[in-house]
Design a protein around this motif. Structure first.
Motif, PDB file in Angstrom:
ATOM      1  N   HIS A  79       0.970  -1.099  -0.140  1.00 28.86           N
ATOM      2  CA  HIS A  79       0.090   0.072  -0.100  1.00 28.86           C
ATOM      3  C   HIS A  79       1.092   1.066  -0.191  1.00 28.86           C
ATOM      4  O   HIS A  79       0.657   2.226  -0.141  1.00 28.86           O
ATOM      5  CB  HIS A  79      -0.981  -0.041   1.170  1.00 28.86           C
ATOM      6  CG  HIS A  79      -1.976   0.907   1.026  1.00 28.86           C
ATOM      7  ND1 HIS A  79      -2.674   1.560   0.209  1.00 28.86           N
ATOM      8  CD2 HIS A  79      -1.878   2.649   2.051  1.00 28.86           C
ATOM      9  CE1 HIS A  79      -3.323   2.673   0.821  1.00 28.86           C
ATOM     10  NE2 HIS A  79      -2.709   3.253   1.836  1.00 28.86           N
ATOM     11  N   GLU A  80       1.540   1.040   0.455  1.00 28.05           N
ATOM     12  CA  GLU A  80       2.897   2.877   0.943  1.00 28.05           C
ATOM     13  C   GLU A  80       3.810   2.478  -0.600  1.00 28.05           C
ATOM     14  O   GLU A  80       3.260   3.734  -0.630  1.00 28.05           O
ATOM     15  CB  GLU A  80       3.402   2.329   1.963  1.00 28.05           C
ATOM     16  CG  GLU A  80       3.409   2.520   3.000  1.00 28.05           C
ATOM     17  CD  GLU A  80       3.622   1.966   4.680  1.00 28.05           C
ATOM     18  OE1 GLU A  80       5.312   1.340   3.714  1.00 28.05           O
ATOM     19  OE2 GLU A  80       3.335   2.461   5.820  1.00 28.05           O
ATOM     20  N   LEU A  81       3.722   1.777  -1.201  1.00 29.21           N
ATOM     21  CA  LEU A  81       4.428   1.247  -2.492  1.00 29.21           C
ATOM     22  C   LEU A  81       3.447   2.057  -3.689  1.00 29.21           C
ATOM     23  O   LEU A  81       4.079   2.726  -4.409  1.00 29.21           O
ATOM     24  CB  LEU A  81       4.930  -0.283  -3.094  1.00 29.21           C
ATOM     25  CG  LEU A  81       5.788  -0.631  -4.769  1.00 29.21           C
ATOM     26  CD1 LEU A  81       7.346   0.753  -4.132  1.00 29.21           C
ATOM     27  CD2 LEU A  81       6.063  -0.934  -4.920  1.00 29.21           C
ATOM     28  N   GLY A  82       2.463   1.770  -3.852  1.00 29.83           N
ATOM     29  CA  GLY A  82       1.541   1.839  -4.167  1.00 29.83           C
ATOM     30  C   GLY A  82       1.395   3.746  -4.024  1.00 29.83           C
ATOM     31  O   GLY A  82       1.559   4.517  -4.912  1.00 29.83           O
ATOM     32  N   GLN A  83       1.225   4.721  -2.404  1.00 28.96           N
ATOM     33  CA  GLN A  83       0.838   5.569  -2.795  1.00 28.96           C
ATOM     34  C   GLN A  83       2.108   6.341  -3.189  1.00 28.96           C
ATOM     35  O   GLN A  83       2.085   7.638  -3.636  1.00 28.96           O
ATOM     36  CB  GLN A  83       1.187   5.495  -1.175  1.00 28.96           C
ATOM     37  CG  GLN A  83      -0.306   5.161  -0.520  1.00 28.96           C
ATOM     38  CD  GLN A  83      -0.625   5.620   0.393  1.00 28.96           C
ATOM     39  OE1 GLN A  83       0.155   5.900   1.835  1.00 28.96           O
ATOM     40  NE2 GLN A  83      -2.259   5.670   0.720  1.00 28.96           N
TER      41      GLN A  83
END
Length: 309
Positions: A79-83
């Motif tokens: 999720h953090e990588l996508g953000q």
């Protein structure tokens, strides 16, 4: 008093309804219209009741808390990588943001790049396209190439070969060392006694037969979990019964779907948790921890138990 009589009469006519529903239906009938009509039955009201007894009787086997924590950490990282990627790359362009395809202003005019490729200067005084040996002009955008060489019969002339291959192979040098008929004698050192098997033609190697990751009985696990499937405890029992006093090697596999470092690290965590599950089962059945060897592999399915023969 009149309202109480009406309510009492309505209640006596509809035994399947309570007082609140009876008053509500009476008021809807008083209003009339669509709200006063009888409501349709709920979906599936005339279907047979489901057989509750055929459902599961116990809760499903969940992964261990450690594996659930690893899964949560992996999801948070994704999720953090996508953000971060959205913040760096920005929003995706739409059709309105794509510029139109550029078109030539002049009708069929040759571009400057093609004129430069043909070797003609730009402007009105551009030279005519060069011609080939047969008198035909080269198409626009093509450079001039020399015509192939042909003989008197019109056949293509192949280029001459300047390097020849020797007819005789390379000679073997005559100064090769002579191979000895027997191995050299063992050195004799004062004060040091040689072992009894030193004079033999071959040494007796120890009969080691260590189990490889592909050996042993397969243990199936639930998909993406460190809990074994039902019935796999019988395989563990058979390994324990046939072990004697020998070592048991536990090979765990993590079902890696990618060869990246992050994917293999996640798979190794699952493989280690699976080996821990089997190690606990073996120790619960009397196998000492000093007789258990653990190995983890990123690629592969389930786990394997092997006895060192």
């Amino acid at each position: 008093m009149l309202l109480a009589v009406i309510v009492t009469g309505a209640t006596g006519c509809a035994h399947h309804q309570d007082t609140v529903d009876t008053v509500t239906d009476w008021y809807h009938a008083y209003q009339g219209g669509v709200i006063g009509q009888q409501r349709p039955p709920p979906p599936g009201a005339h279907q047979p009741y489901p057989k509750i007894g055929l459902g599961p009787h116990k809760a499903p086997e969940l992964p261990s808390p450690d594996l659930r924590e690893d899964i949560t950490t992996d999801l948070e990282a994704q999720h953090e990588l996508g953000q971060r990627q959205d913040a760096i790359m920005g929003t995706m362009p739409s059709i309105a943001d794509i510029p139109p395809v550029p078109r030539l202003k002049g009708g069929g005019a040759q571009s400057a790049s093609l004129r430069a490729a043909d070797g003609a200067p730009s402007g009105d005084g551009a030279a005519a396209p060069p011609t080939t040996g047969s008198g035909t002009r080269n198409p626009p955008g093509m450079t001039h190439q020399a015509a192939p060489v042909r003989d008197s019969r019109g056949q293509l002339v192949m280029p001459e070969i300047t390097t020849t291959v020797p007819d005789q192979p390379e000679a073997i040098p005559a100064n090769l060392p002579q191979m000895a008929d027997a191995p050299p004698a063992l050195p004799a050192i004062a004060g040091i006694s040689l072992p009894d098997n030193a004079q033999r033609d071959g040494m007796d190697l120890p009969s080691y037969n260590l189990a490889t990751p592909d050996d042993g009985d397969e243990i199936r696990f639930l998909s993406g979990s460190d809990q074994i499937e039902p019935g796999e405890e019988d395989v563990v029992n058979s390994i324990v019964n046939g072990r004697g006093n020998r070592f048991v090697i536990v090979n765990g596999y993590g079902n890696a779907a990618t060869a990246t470092a992050e994917g293999q690290a996640t798979a190794l965590n699952l493989a280690l948790l699976r080996t821990r599950t089997l190690t606990r089962l073996l120790m619960a059945r009397g196998v000492p921890a000093t007789r258990i060897a653990v190995r983890a592999h990123a690629f592969g399915n389930g786990a394997r138990l092997a006895i060192v023969r």
